[in-house]
Design an enzyme around this catalytic site. Structure first.
Site, PDB file in Angstrom:
ATOM      1  N   ASP A   1      33.732  37.039  37.431  1.00  0.00           N
ATOM      2  CA  ASP A   1      35.156  36.828  37.182  1.00  0.00           C
ATOM      3  C   ASP A   1      35.344  36.432  35.728  1.00  0.00           C
ATOM      4  OD1 ASP A   1      37.836  36.624  38.678  1.00  0.00           O
ATOM      5  OD2 ASP A   1      37.809  34.836  37.415  1.00  0.00           O
TER       6      ASP A   1
ATOM      7  N   TYR B   1      45.330  31.330  31.146  1.00  0.00           N
ATOM      8  CA  TYR B   1      45.179  30.853  32.523  1.00  0.00           C
ATOM      9  C   TYR B   1      45.033  29.331  32.572  1.00  0.00           C
ATOM     10  CZ  TYR B   1      44.574  35.649  34.194  1.00  0.00           C
ATOM     11  OH  TYR B   1      44.769  36.968  34.517  1.00  0.00           O
TER      12      TYR B   1
END
Length: 355
Positions: free
Chosen positions: A78, A155
């Site tokens: 990820d 993020y």
């Protein structure tokens, strides 16, 4: 580690060396569009359980290669592994995407963030790399990757996904010093992380700047490109007698390819909003190009897919320096057979451009 790659087209194209046909891989080629992936994920329990188990991450990485004659494998992982390793508590909610238990919003929070040791907190990633490299047995090269500092910061500051980027841009404009400190720390972390991937067996590297395209041209250079440039300068570009090509990809960054090419990277990713002939003119031989078919074309007929492949190959034109790819990740609802049509078309139709 053995060097003999049975298929080194991808490495050669990244380095603008001649190849017999245009190499192809697909962003998100290991993942949700494959039924075998969905089955394995259901057995594993969650996406992060797949990522953090080197054997399972290896299996997911190899799944698309069993189906398709792809020219590269990419590590299954990820982009948010680094912020997770910094202790922000990454979690995923169905249909919502990634989120963090803690958002980073001020200078003192930035100062308190650790730089993760890739051999400790991120050891599951380097273990996955070495496992995949071993299991590939030199079939195709293995690409390691990271998110870009700006994309990771987005993020971290937003606390998850966002539509208007108000928190991250707010911090950038209200406290640029704190934002630079965060980006600098992320760049340092990414250099360590990617170099550890190379030591573990990654044969090429890619930096995904998913959100660079939301910035103004000046802010892009100051808050995104500057830190990718720092990373490129800090990477091992030769390892174990082999050149390690580096690709930068800013989604929505087509207008900035000329300044991106000055970073010293080997290859630039291009999304479908830029014509490859224009991109090739902009980089003017400084870098190879990767891309750039709209992933949604894979919902079209086989004939439509072949037509699009043909158009894109023609727009790049003769010679090496093109890695065929989608302009972003493959959509999860695409039928795997359509990916097969796409890959076969690239291999078949590209031969004429490499005489």
């Amino acid at each position: 580690m053995s060097h003999s790659l049975q298929n080194d087209r991808y490495i050669k194209a990244c380095l603008q060396q001649s190849v017999d046909r245009t190499p192809i891989w697909m962003m998100r080629q290991a993942g949700r569009y494959l039924p075998e992936y969905r089955q394995l994920r259901a057995e594993a329990g969650s996406f992060m359980d797949l990522c953090t188990n080197p054997e399972l991450a290896c299996e997911v990485t190899l799944q698309p290669l069993r189906r398709f004659p792809l020219d590269a494998a990419i590590l299954f992982s990820d982009i948010l592994t680094i912020p997770d390793a910094m202790g922000l508590g990454l979690y995923f909610t169905p249909g919502e995407g990634p989120a963090f238990k803690t958002a980073v919003r001020n200078a003192s929070q930035v100062a308190a963030l650790p730089i993760p040791d890739p051999h400790q907190e991120l050891k599951y990633v380097t273990d996955a790399v070495s496992t995949i490299r071993r299991e590939l047995k030199g079939q195709v090269p293995l690409i390691g990757f990271s998110g870009s500092p700006w994309t990771l910061a987005t993020y971290m500051v937003e606390g998850g996904t966002t539509k208007n980027f108000s928190e991250v841009k707010g911090m950038m404009y209200a406290d640029p010093q704190a934002m630079h400190a965060l980006l600098d720390k992320l760049a340092d972390s990414i250099i360590l992380y990617l170099n550890a991937q190379v030591e573990a067996g990654a044969q090429a590297l890619m930096i995904f700047d998913t959100w660079g395209g939301v910035l103004t041209p000046a802010d892009y250079q100051e808050f995104s490109l500057r830190y990718m440039q720092k990373i490129v300068a800090g990477l091992k570009r030769e390892y174990d007698g082999q050149t390690i090509p580096v690709t930068l990809f800013t989604k929505g960054g087509g207008a900035w390819l000329d300044v991106m090419a000055k970073t010293g990277c080997d290859c630039l990713g291009v999304d479908w909003t830029t014509n490859l002939a224009d991109a090739r003119a902009l980089v003017n031989g400084k870098t190879a190009l990767q891309g750039n078919m709209d992933p949604s074309i894979l919902y079209g007929s086989d004939q439509r897919i072949r037509e699009e492949v043909s158009k894109i190959l023609a727009s790049y034109g003769q010679g090496s320096g093109h890695v065929f790819n989608l302009g972003h990740g493959i959509h999860q609802t695409v039928q795997p057979e359509k990916a097969g049509v796409f890959i076969d078309a690239v291999h078949e139709l590209s031969k004429q451009y490499h005489q």
